[in-house]
Design a protein around this motif. Sequence first.
Motif, PDB file in Angstrom:
ATOM      1  N   ALA A 220       0.825  -1.213   0.000  1.00  0.00           N
ATOM      2  CA  ALA A 220       0.000   0.000   0.000  1.00  0.00           C
ATOM      3  C   ALA A 220       0.856   1.258   0.000  1.00  0.00           C
ATOM      4  O   ALA A 220       1.832   1.332   0.748  1.00  0.00           O
ATOM      5  CB  ALA A 220      -0.921  -0.004   1.215  1.00  0.00           C
ATOM      6  N   PRO A 221       0.510   2.224  -0.822  1.00  0.00           N
ATOM      7  CA  PRO A 221       1.246   3.491  -0.788  1.00  0.00           C
ATOM      8  C   PRO A 221       0.912   4.287   0.469  1.00  0.00           C
ATOM      9  O   PRO A 221       0.010   3.904   1.225  1.00  0.00           O
ATOM     10  CB  PRO A 221       0.745   4.227  -2.036  1.00  0.00           C
ATOM     11  CG  PRO A 221      -0.597   3.645  -2.332  1.00  0.00           C
ATOM     12  CD  PRO A 221      -0.576   2.229  -1.813  1.00  0.00           C
ATOM     13  N   ALA A 222       1.652   5.386   0.696  1.00  0.00           N
ATOM     14  CA  ALA A 222       1.381   6.248   1.849  1.00  0.00           C
ATOM     15  C   ALA A 222       0.000   6.877   1.687  1.00  0.00           C
ATOM     16  O   ALA A 222      -0.471   7.071   0.559  1.00  0.00           O
ATOM     17  CB  ALA A 222       2.438   7.335   1.954  1.00  0.00           C
ATOM     18  N   PHE A 223      -0.638   7.161   2.817  1.00  0.00           N
ATOM     19  CA  PHE A 223      -1.949   7.811   2.766  1.00  0.00           C
ATOM     20  C   PHE A 223      -1.806   9.203   2.169  1.00  0.00           C
ATOM     21  O   PHE A 223      -0.771   9.850   2.356  1.00  0.00           O
ATOM     22  CB  PHE A 223      -2.548   7.937   4.173  1.00  0.00           C
ATOM     23  CG  PHE A 223      -2.954   6.610   4.767  1.00  0.00           C
ATOM     24  CD1 PHE A 223      -3.743   5.719   4.047  1.00  0.00           C
ATOM     25  CD2 PHE A 223      -2.540   6.264   6.041  1.00  0.00           C
ATOM     26  CE1 PHE A 223      -4.110   4.494   4.602  1.00  0.00           C
ATOM     27  CE2 PHE A 223      -2.913   5.047   6.601  1.00  0.00           C
ATOM     28  CZ  PHE A 223      -3.694   4.151   5.871  1.00  0.00           C
ATOM     29  N   PRO A 224      -2.814   9.673   1.471  1.00  0.00           N
ATOM     30  CA  PRO A 224      -2.757  11.060   0.991  1.00  0.00           C
ATOM     31  C   PRO A 224      -2.706  12.012   2.184  1.00  0.00           C
ATOM     32  O   PRO A 224      -3.293  11.734   3.229  1.00  0.00           O
ATOM     33  CB  PRO A 224      -4.053  11.227   0.190  1.00  0.00           C
ATOM     34  CG  PRO A 224      -4.955  10.117   0.633  1.00  0.00           C
ATOM     35  CD  PRO A 224      -4.072   9.007   1.109  1.00  0.00           C
ATOM     36  N   ALA A 225      -1.991  13.120   2.019  1.00  0.00           N
ATOM     37  CA  ALA A 225      -1.855  14.080   3.121  1.00  0.00           C
ATOM     38  C   ALA A 225      -3.195  14.757   3.376  1.00  0.00           C
ATOM     39  O   ALA A 225      -3.904  15.087   2.430  1.00  0.00           O
ATOM     40  CB  ALA A 225      -0.807  15.125   2.766  1.00  0.00           C
ATOM     41  N   PRO A 226      -3.539  14.948   4.656  1.00  0.00           N
ATOM     42  CA  PRO A 226      -4.779  15.678   4.953  1.00  0.00           C
ATOM     43  C   PRO A 226      -4.694  17.108   4.427  1.00  0.00           C
ATOM     44  O   PRO A 226      -3.634  17.727   4.489  1.00  0.00           O
ATOM     45  CB  PRO A 226      -4.839  15.677   6.481  1.00  0.00           C
ATOM     46  CG  PRO A 226      -3.914  14.604   6.919  1.00  0.00           C
ATOM     47  CD  PRO A 226      -2.845  14.515   5.862  1.00  0.00           C
ATOM     48  N   MET A 227      -5.793  17.585   3.890  1.00  0.00           N
ATOM     49  CA  MET A 227      -5.845  18.977   3.433  1.00  0.00           C
ATOM     50  C   MET A 227      -6.397  19.805   4.568  1.00  0.00           C
ATOM     51  O   MET A 227      -7.552  19.650   4.937  1.00  0.00           O
ATOM     52  CB  MET A 227      -6.767  19.092   2.224  1.00  0.00           C
ATOM     53  CG  MET A 227      -6.304  18.284   1.041  1.00  0.00           C
ATOM     54  SD  MET A 227      -7.562  18.366  -0.246  1.00  0.00           S
ATOM     55  CE  MET A 227      -6.962  17.117  -1.376  1.00  0.00           C
TER      56      MET A 227
END
Length: 232
Positions: free
Chosen positions: A214-221
């Motif tokens: 799994a890739p890293a989670f998208p950064a929270p905006m």
Amino acid sequence: MDRQGWKIAWTAAAGAVLVIWSGEWFAGQLVPTTYPGELAFGGADEMPPAVDLAAVQRDWPGSLGGPGEQGRLIAYVGNIERQKPPVTAVPARATTPQPQEADLGTLLASADAAVGKGKARVCTSCHSMDAGGRNGVGPALWGVVGRNIASHGGFAYSPALSAQPGAWTYERLDSYLTSPARAIPGNKMAFAGLRRDEDRAAVIKYLASLSPGAPAFPAPMTSAAGQGAGAQ
Ligand code: HEC
């Protein structure tokens, strides 16, 4: 005219006077002829006179006949008018992030994989979640995050899903699990979808915990600037 005739005439006349008089009184209540409250307002930019809004609201309409009450009511309405936010405040408010508009990065960051495991119980009637699990009604989901779409060996995928290029990203899983039928028309996963953003994020976080690739989670905006940077 006889006695009876006079009686009727008098009654009619008295009735007419009463109707006119009470009508006038009533109109006076609706449209006051004097506006004592208006004087206190002064210019349009001046603050309204101090009016106990709660007291007016509580007393009204029983107090309407009282002396000075019209002015108090006018000042009250003026006060309410003044409390309405200016039109320019609306777009300013809309830019502050609302809970229901939380982006996927924020949702994933606060999601709990253990909760997701519970929510994913509905999936397990069709999907194995175990390492080396076998295909069932649906393909085995171990390692699905980051895996190429419709690529698990031994499963007869629908042409619609097979035609999807690339791998399962968080965004694509989020869209697919919201409504499989709408996200990929013609795919054969007979599942309505997970409506709640939080539930979906929890399930996706759980799937990620089962996915070594799994890739890293998208950064929270977190801000408008973050949204610009995060958009692709
Ligand atoms: C009624 C059975 C059923 C249920 C319930 C179900 N699925 Fe599926 N799922 C399928 C089938 C069948 C496919 C294959 C679809 C196709 O080939 O078009 C599939 C495909 C998928 C895929 C794509 C896998 C790949 O290898 O590309 C994912 C991801 C997925 N399901 C996740 C879930 C999750 C998460 C849940 C629970 C929230 C769930 N599914 C519930 C039947 C189901």
